[in-house]
Design a protein around this motif. Structure first.
Motif, PDB file in Angstrom:
ATOM      1  N   TYR A  55       0.843  -1.197   0.000  1.00  0.00           N
ATOM      2  CA  TYR A  55       0.000   0.000   0.000  1.00  0.00           C
ATOM      3  C   TYR A  55       0.881   1.251   0.000  1.00  0.00           C
ATOM      4  N   HIS A  56       1.907   1.251   0.827  1.00  0.00           N
ATOM      5  CA  HIS A  56       2.819   2.394   0.909  1.00  0.00           C
ATOM      6  C   HIS A  56       3.474   2.655  -0.453  1.00  0.00           C
ATOM      7  N   ARG A  57       3.959   1.585  -1.079  1.00  0.00           N
ATOM      8  CA  ARG A  57       4.597   1.747  -2.396  1.00  0.00           C
ATOM      9  C   ARG A  57       3.600   2.273  -3.426  1.00  0.00           C
ATOM     10  N   SER A  58       2.391   1.770  -3.357  1.00  0.00           N
ATOM     11  CA  SER A  58       1.358   2.212  -4.299  1.00  0.00           C
ATOM     12  C   SER A  58       1.040   3.692  -4.096  1.00  0.00           C
ATOM     13  N   VAL A  59       0.911   4.100  -2.849  1.00  0.00           N
ATOM     14  CA  VAL A  59       0.626   5.509  -2.549  1.00  0.00           C
ATOM     15  C   VAL A  59       1.775   6.383  -3.036  1.00  0.00           C
ATOM     16  N   GLN A  60       3.006   5.964  -2.750  1.00  0.00           N
ATOM     17  CA  GLN A  60       4.161   6.749  -3.190  1.00  0.00           C
ATOM     18  C   GLN A  60       4.189   6.868  -4.715  1.00  0.00           C
ATOM     19  N   PHE A  61       3.938   5.772  -5.387  1.00  0.00           N
ATOM     20  CA  PHE A  61       3.932   5.788  -6.852  1.00  0.00           C
ATOM     21  C   PHE A  61       2.867   6.751  -7.376  1.00  0.00           C
ATOM     22  N   ASN A  62       1.661   6.652  -6.812  1.00  0.00           N
ATOM     23  CA  ASN A  62       0.568   7.509  -7.284  1.00  0.00           C
ATOM     24  C   ASN A  62       0.819   8.981  -6.971  1.00  0.00           C
ATOM     25  N   LEU A  63       1.396   9.257  -5.811  1.00  0.00           N
ATOM     26  CA  LEU A  63       1.714  10.654  -5.484  1.00  0.00           C
ATOM     27  C   LEU A  63       2.761  11.205  -6.451  1.00  0.00           C
ATOM     28  N   GLU A  64       3.765  10.390  -6.748  1.00  0.00           N
ATOM     29  CA  GLU A  64       4.791  10.835  -7.697  1.00  0.00           C
ATOM     30  C   GLU A  64       4.203  10.993  -9.096  1.00  0.00           C
ATOM     31  N   ALA A  65       3.360  10.048  -9.496  1.00  0.00           N
ATOM     32  CA  ALA A  65       2.785  10.076 -10.843  1.00  0.00           C
ATOM     33  C   ALA A  65       1.873  11.282 -11.041  1.00  0.00           C
ATOM     34  N   THR A  66       1.203  11.693  -9.989  1.00  0.00           N
ATOM     35  CA  THR A  66       0.281  12.833 -10.106  1.00  0.00           C
ATOM     36  C   THR A  66       0.945  14.150  -9.727  1.00  0.00           C
TER      37      THR A  66
END
Length: 73
Positions: A55-66
């Motif tokens: 979940y943490h990795r997914s959140v980090q990825f999405n925050l970076e992507a957006t």
């Protein structure tokens, strides 16, 4: 035929040894069962940790992507 004067003592000692080994075996079975229970609980914790990490990795990825990732406070 001469009787063994120590036979009764030997039989008693062997009986005690057998009884103690049976108790030891029961204790080992109990210990193994408890270890199995601990391992099951640890497995649940391991899975939960993996879920949190993913979940943490997914959140980090999405925050970076957006472009919404901000530095820590």
């Amino acid at each position: 035929m001469v009787e063994n004067p120590y036979e009764e003592v030997q039989v008693n000692v062997l009986s005690r040894i057998i009884a103690n080994v049976e108790k030891l075996n029961q204790s080992v079975r109990t210990l193994n069962q408890e270890l199995e229970n601990v391992n099951k609980r640890n497995k649940n914790l391991e899975v939960m940790g993996q879920i949190c990490e993913n979940y943490h990795r997914s959140v980090q990825f999405n925050l970076e992507a957006t472009g919404n990732k901000k530095p820590p406070l």
